[in-house]
Design a protein around this motif. Structure first.
Motif, PDB file in Angstrom:
ATOM      1  N   UNK A  26     118.700 -19.581  29.112  1.00  0.00           N
ATOM      2  CA  UNK A  26     118.222 -18.205  29.221  1.00  0.00           C
ATOM      3  C   UNK A  26     119.215 -17.262  28.539  1.00  0.00           C
ATOM      4  N   UNK A  27     120.494 -17.484  28.768  1.00  0.00           N
ATOM      5  CA  UNK A  27     121.523 -16.654  28.152  1.00  0.00           C
ATOM      6  C   UNK A  27     121.517 -16.811  26.635  1.00  0.00           C
ATOM      7  N   UNK A  28     121.389 -18.044  26.151  1.00  0.00           N
ATOM      8  CA  UNK A  28     121.374 -18.287  24.707  1.00  0.00           C
ATOM      9  C   UNK A  28     120.133 -17.661  24.074  1.00  0.00           C
ATOM     10  N   UNK A  29     118.972 -17.829  24.718  1.00  0.00           N
ATOM     11  CA  UNK A  29     117.741 -17.240  24.195  1.00  0.00           C
ATOM     12  C   UNK A  29     117.847 -15.719  24.134  1.00  0.00           C
ATOM     13  N   UNK A  30     118.416 -15.127  25.145  1.00  0.00           N
ATOM     14  CA  UNK A  30     118.596 -13.677  25.151  1.00  0.00           C
ATOM     15  C   UNK A  30     119.531 -13.210  24.047  1.00  0.00           C
ATOM     16  N   UNK A  31     120.606 -13.957  23.827  1.00  0.00           N
ATOM     17  CA  UNK A  31     121.554 -13.597  22.771  1.00  0.00           C
ATOM     18  C   UNK A  31     120.902 -13.714  21.395  1.00  0.00           C
ATOM     19  N   UNK A  32     120.104 -14.764  21.185  1.00  0.00           N
ATOM     20  CA  UNK A  32     119.418 -14.946  19.900  1.00  0.00           C
ATOM     21  C   UNK A  32     118.397 -13.834  19.690  1.00  0.00           C
ATOM     22  N   UNK A  33     117.631 -13.509  20.720  1.00  0.00           N
ATOM     23  CA  UNK A  33     116.643 -12.439  20.609  1.00  0.00           C
ATOM     24  C   UNK A  33     117.322 -11.101  20.305  1.00  0.00           C
ATOM     25  N   UNK A  34     118.420 -10.829  20.962  1.00  0.00           N
ATOM     26  CA  UNK A  34     119.151  -9.591  20.712  1.00  0.00           C
ATOM     27  C   UNK A  34     119.674  -9.548  19.279  1.00  0.00           C
TER      28      UNK A  34
END
Length: 58
Positions: A26-34
């Motif tokens: 979830x953290x990695x996906x959020x960082x990539x989306x950002x």
């Protein structure tokens, strides 16, 4: 005056300390989306390479 018992606050702190955090994916996906959003904004604001006519000659 008597001191208030420390047991209720210690139990509450223990419950908060053991609460699970967000999974790594979830953290990695959020960082990539950002990062994608920031990249899009930078490209859009600089006027380079985003939108129709991106591949056309000038």
């Amino acid at each position: 005056m008597t001191d208030s018992p420390s047991e209720p606050t210690a139990g509450a702190a223990r419950d908060r300390a053991t609460a699970p955090g967000a999974p790594r994916w979830v953290k990695v996906s959020g960082a990539v989306a950002l990062a994608v959003v920031v990249l899009f904004l930078v490209l859009h604001l600089t006027g380079s390479g985003v939108g129709p006519g991106m591949h056309g000659g000038h």
